[in-house]
Scaffold this motif. Structure first.
Motif, mmCIF file in Angstrom:
data_model
loop_
_atom_site.group_PDB
_atom_site.id
_atom_site.type_symbol
_atom_site.label_atom_id
_atom_site.label_comp_id
_atom_site.label_asym_id
_atom_site.label_seq_id
_atom_site.Cartn_x
_atom_site.Cartn_y
_atom_site.Cartn_z
ATOM 1 N N THR A 16 6.943 -12.698 -2.816
ATOM 2 C CA THR A 16 7.761 -11.655 -3.446
ATOM 3 C C THR A 16 9.051 -11.424 -2.668
ATOM 4 O O THR A 16 9.957 -10.764 -3.155
ATOM 5 C CB THR A 16 6.987 -10.318 -3.531
ATOM 6 O OG1 THR A 16 6.585 -9.941 -2.204
ATOM 7 C CG2 THR A 16 5.769 -10.440 -4.427
ATOM 8 N N ILE A 19 11.163 -15.836 2.948
ATOM 9 C CA ILE A 19 11.120 -17.299 2.864
ATOM 10 C C ILE A 19 10.307 -17.744 1.645
ATOM 11 O O ILE A 19 10.698 -18.672 0.928
ATOM 12 C CB ILE A 19 10.533 -17.865 4.182
ATOM 13 C CG1 ILE A 19 11.529 -17.618 5.343
ATOM 14 C CG2 ILE A 19 10.207 -19.345 4.062
ATOM 15 C CD1 ILE A 19 10.972 -17.940 6.729
ATOM 16 N N ASP A 66 -4.257 -9.552 -1.763
ATOM 17 C CA ASP A 66 -4.037 -9.445 -0.313
ATOM 18 C C ASP A 66 -4.783 -10.590 0.361
ATOM 19 O O ASP A 66 -6.010 -10.578 0.465
ATOM 20 C CB ASP A 66 -4.542 -8.087 0.184
ATOM 21 C CG ASP A 66 -4.378 -7.947 1.693
ATOM 22 O OD1 ASP A 66 -4.079 -8.948 2.381
ATOM 23 O OD2 ASP A 66 -4.566 -6.818 2.187
ATOM 24 N N LEU A 67 -4.040 -11.594 0.809
ATOM 25 C CA LEU A 67 -4.679 -12.815 1.309
ATOM 26 C C LEU A 67 -5.177 -12.691 2.745
ATOM 27 O O LEU A 67 -5.671 -13.672 3.304
ATOM 28 C CB LEU A 67 -3.717 -13.998 1.160
ATOM 29 C CG LEU A 67 -3.242 -14.260 -0.275
ATOM 30 C CD1 LEU A 67 -2.363 -15.496 -0.320
ATOM 31 C CD2 LEU A 67 -4.420 -14.418 -1.238
ATOM 32 N N ASN A 89 2.489 -19.718 2.860
ATOM 33 C CA ASN A 89 3.630 -19.040 3.491
ATOM 34 C C ASN A 89 3.288 -17.638 3.988
ATOM 35 O O ASN A 89 3.870 -17.177 4.967
ATOM 36 C CB ASN A 89 4.782 -18.964 2.472
ATOM 37 C CG ASN A 89 5.856 -17.997 2.911
ATOM 38 O OD1 ASN A 89 6.675 -18.314 3.771
ATOM 39 N ND2 ASN A 89 5.865 -16.790 2.361
ATOM 40 N N TYR A 154 0.993 -14.029 17.714
ATOM 41 C CA TYR A 154 1.705 -14.705 16.617
ATOM 42 C C TYR A 154 1.847 -16.196 16.938
ATOM 43 O O TYR A 154 1.559 -17.053 16.096
ATOM 44 C CB TYR A 154 3.081 -14.056 16.434
ATOM 45 C CG TYR A 154 3.936 -14.698 15.373
ATOM 46 C CD1 TYR A 154 3.655 -14.520 14.023
ATOM 47 C CD2 TYR A 154 5.053 -15.475 15.707
ATOM 48 C CE1 TYR A 154 4.461 -15.097 13.040
ATOM 49 C CE2 TYR A 154 5.860 -16.055 14.740
ATOM 50 C CZ TYR A 154 5.557 -15.863 13.404
ATOM 51 O OH TYR A 154 6.345 -16.446 12.443
ATOM 52 N N LYS A 158 0.501 -19.554 14.849
ATOM 53 C CA LYS A 158 1.410 -20.590 14.357
ATOM 54 C C LYS A 158 1.039 -21.965 14.933
ATOM 55 O O LYS A 158 1.250 -22.982 14.282
ATOM 56 C CB LYS A 158 2.865 -20.198 14.676
ATOM 57 C CG LYS A 158 3.312 -18.952 13.914
ATOM 58 C CD LYS A 158 3.471 -19.235 12.432
ATOM 59 C CE LYS A 158 3.186 -18.083 11.534
ATOM 60 N NZ LYS A 158 3.296 -18.391 10.094
ATOM 61 N N THR A 187 15.004 -16.538 10.997
ATOM 62 C CA THR A 187 15.495 -16.668 9.622
ATOM 63 C C THR A 187 15.740 -15.286 9.044
ATOM 64 O O THR A 187 14.938 -14.371 9.254
ATOM 65 C CB THR A 187 14.441 -17.404 8.762
ATOM 66 O OG1 THR A 187 14.129 -18.647 9.396
ATOM 67 C CG2 THR A 187 14.945 -17.677 7.359
ATOM 68 N N SER A 189 15.005 -13.333 6.763
ATOM 69 C CA SER A 189 14.049 -13.003 5.694
ATOM 70 C C SER A 189 14.035 -11.492 5.530
ATOM 71 O O SER A 189 14.831 -10.787 6.148
ATOM 72 C CB SER A 189 12.668 -13.505 6.089
ATOM 73 O OG SER A 189 12.239 -12.808 7.243
ATOM 74 N N GLU A 190 13.114 -10.985 4.728
ATOM 75 C CA GLU A 190 13.058 -9.531 4.546
ATOM 76 C C GLU A 190 12.674 -8.844 5.861
ATOM 77 O O GLU A 190 13.349 -7.936 6.325
ATOM 78 C CB GLU A 190 12.038 -9.175 3.467
ATOM 79 C CG GLU A 190 11.990 -7.692 3.207
ATOM 80 C CD GLU A 190 11.058 -7.345 2.064
ATOM 81 O OE1 GLU A 190 11.554 -6.957 1.008
ATOM 82 O OE2 GLU A 190 9.831 -7.479 2.227
HETATM 83 P P1 NAD Z 1 8.713 -11.460 4.923
HETATM 84 O O1 NAD Z 1 8.004 -10.274 5.480
HETATM 85 O O2 NAD Z 1 10.167 -11.378 4.723
HETATM 86 O O3 NAD Z 1 7.983 -11.910 3.590
HETATM 87 C C1 NAD Z 1 6.599 -12.086 3.617
HETATM 88 C C2 NAD Z 1 6.024 -12.211 2.233
HETATM 89 O O4 NAD Z 1 4.603 -12.325 2.355
HETATM 90 C C3 NAD Z 1 6.291 -11.000 1.376
HETATM 91 O O5 NAD Z 1 6.426 -11.442 0.047
HETATM 92 C C4 NAD Z 1 5.013 -10.184 1.535
HETATM 93 O O6 NAD Z 1 4.760 -9.348 0.441
HETATM 94 C C5 NAD Z 1 3.981 -11.288 1.625
HETATM 95 N N1 NAD Z 1 2.764 -10.885 2.291
HETATM 96 C C6 NAD Z 1 2.656 -10.259 3.491
HETATM 97 N N2 NAD Z 1 1.367 -10.002 3.754
HETATM 98 C C7 NAD Z 1 0.647 -10.501 2.713
HETATM 99 C C8 NAD Z 1 -0.728 -10.527 2.400
HETATM 100 N N3 NAD Z 1 -1.635 -9.966 3.204
HETATM 101 N N4 NAD Z 1 -1.128 -11.116 1.261
HETATM 102 C C9 NAD Z 1 -0.214 -11.645 0.414
HETATM 103 N N5 NAD Z 1 1.104 -11.633 0.654
HETATM 104 C C10 NAD Z 1 1.521 -11.069 1.787
HETATM 105 O O7 NAD Z 1 8.350 -12.661 5.918
HETATM 106 P P2 NAD Z 1 9.105 -14.040 6.211
HETATM 107 O O8 NAD Z 1 9.922 -13.847 7.419
HETATM 108 O O9 NAD Z 1 9.713 -14.555 4.971
HETATM 109 O O10 NAD Z 1 7.861 -14.917 6.644
HETATM 110 C C11 NAD Z 1 7.236 -15.859 5.785
HETATM 111 C C12 NAD Z 1 6.531 -16.902 6.651
HETATM 112 O O11 NAD Z 1 7.495 -17.567 7.468
HETATM 113 C C13 NAD Z 1 5.516 -16.303 7.617
HETATM 114 O O12 NAD Z 1 4.392 -17.124 7.680
HETATM 115 C C14 NAD Z 1 6.268 -16.285 8.945
HETATM 116 O O13 NAD Z 1 5.402 -16.342 10.046
HETATM 117 C C15 NAD Z 1 7.097 -17.546 8.800
HETATM 118 N N6 NAD Z 1 8.271 -17.583 9.691
HETATM 119 C C16 NAD Z 1 9.265 -16.645 9.571
HETATM 120 C C17 NAD Z 1 10.360 -16.725 10.422
HETATM 121 C C18 NAD Z 1 11.516 -15.744 10.335
HETATM 122 O O14 NAD Z 1 12.373 -15.765 11.232
HETATM 123 N N7 NAD Z 1 11.622 -14.920 9.331
HETATM 124 C C19 NAD Z 1 10.438 -17.733 11.387
HETATM 125 C C20 NAD Z 1 9.408 -18.650 11.473
HETATM 126 C C21 NAD Z 1 8.335 -18.570 10.610
#
Ligand code: NAD
Length: 264
Positions: A16, A19, A66-67, A89, A154, A158, A187, A189-190
């Motif tokens: 939603t 990333i 909720d995964l 993701n 974390y 990973k 990144t 992201s949100e």
């Molecule tokens: P985000 O918080 O911006 O988005 C996360 C998404 O996952 C949202 O849509 C949220 O609703 C959903 N979500 C969260 N908990 C959930 C649950 N229990 N069940 C179902 N959906 C759920 O996060 P992001 O930064 O986009 O991160 C996405 C992935 O990328 C993660 O695995 C994160 O570890 C990885 N990541 C992010 C970054 C970064 O800098 N943002 C860097 C490396 C890796």
């Protein structure tokens, strides 16, 4: 190279926002039908509305689940029985101090960041193997290789994803199903965007400046000196999900802006 995924069904967990949302859009632009997942009814409905307005010819389905729980994973499996593409993701981070953290915090993070992907792979991969084609991508992180001292839990999740991804690639070798991990760096992201925005507001600086300060102190080895965009990460994932990536499996694909100081 034109990536064409018409006729393929993709699931992107946690899509939603951030990333995951960019990956969902990227796969849809390549022609795949896409399952959008999030925890909240309203957030899933909003994402669906926006994506359908953007790409009216694509078939989007929403699943509220909720995964971080086995029940949530079972609900996803019950609503979407099969998939050709699975992008694990959904994930989060809570930078709490190691010495203050309780067992439950480690286990809760493991449930979401690792077990959600394990459970989804267990459900969807046998069908992919049977049909002789599939793409599985785990969204890991550069933090799985360069463990951050402020969030060791974390980093552990990973790294675990890298192990699971590589092991699954071995398990299904020769089947037409590939399994890879993608390692983003910082990144916009949100979650990280919100964090940088509130830091910027607190310090009376711009978000770009807050991001540069973060990189200077926390990720000084960056070679691009900026956060990556969610689209840059999505581009790598869409490629890993394409027909054209058939020679790439068991790999850890970096979109980390060069943060990890290593060649392979
Ligand atoms: P985000 O918080 O911006 O988005 C996360 C998404 O996952 C949202 O849509 C949220 O609703 C959903 N979500 C969260 N908990 C959930 C649950 N229990 N069940 C179902 N959906 C759920 O996060 P992001 O930064 O986009 O991160 C996405 C992935 O990328 C993660 O695995 C994160 O570890 C990885 N990541 C992010 C970054 C970064 O800098 N943002 C860097 C490396 C890796």
């Amino acid at each position: 190279m034109k990536i064409e995924l018409k006729g393929r069904k993709a699931i992107v967990t946690g899509s939603t926002a951030g990333i995951g949302r960019a990956i969902a859009e990227g796969l849809a632009r390549a022609g795949a039908s896409v399952v959008i997942n999030g925890r909240g009814e309203e957030r899933v409905a909003t994402a669906l509305r926006e994506l359908r307005a953007l790409l009216p010819d694509v078939d989007f389905v929403g699943v509220v689940a909720d995964l971080s729980t086995p029940e949530g994973s079972a609900a996803l499996a019950a609503q979407v029985n099969e998939a050709d593409i699975l992008v694990n993701n959904a994930g989060t981070a809570h930078p709490n101090g190691f010495f203050e953290q309780e067992d439950s915090e480690w286990l809760d993070l493991f449930q979401l960041n690792v077990m959600s992907g394990v459970r989804a792979a267990r459900h969807y991969m046998p069908g992919m193997v049977k049909r002789g084609w599939g793409r599985v991508v785990f969204i890991s992180s550069e933090s799985g290789v360069a463990i951050p001292k402020e969030m060791i839990d974390y980093g552990m999740t990973k790294t675990a994803q890298l192990a699971v991804s590589r092991g699954l690639a071995e398990l299904v070798g020769g089947s037409g199903v590939t399994v890879n991990a993608v390692l983003p760096g910082p990144t916009r992201s949100e979650i990280l965007g919100n964090w940088m925005r509130s830091t910027a507001e607190e310090q009376g600086i711009s978000q770009e400046e807050a991001e540069r300060n973060f990189l200077k102190t926390m990720r000084p080895t960056t070679l691009i000196n900026r956060f990556t965009t969610t689209e840059e990460v999505a581009n790598m994932v869409v490629y890993a999900c394409s027909e054209q990536s058939s020679g790439t499996t068991g790999a850890a694909l970096r979109v980390d802006g060069g943060v990890i100081r290593a060649i392979p």
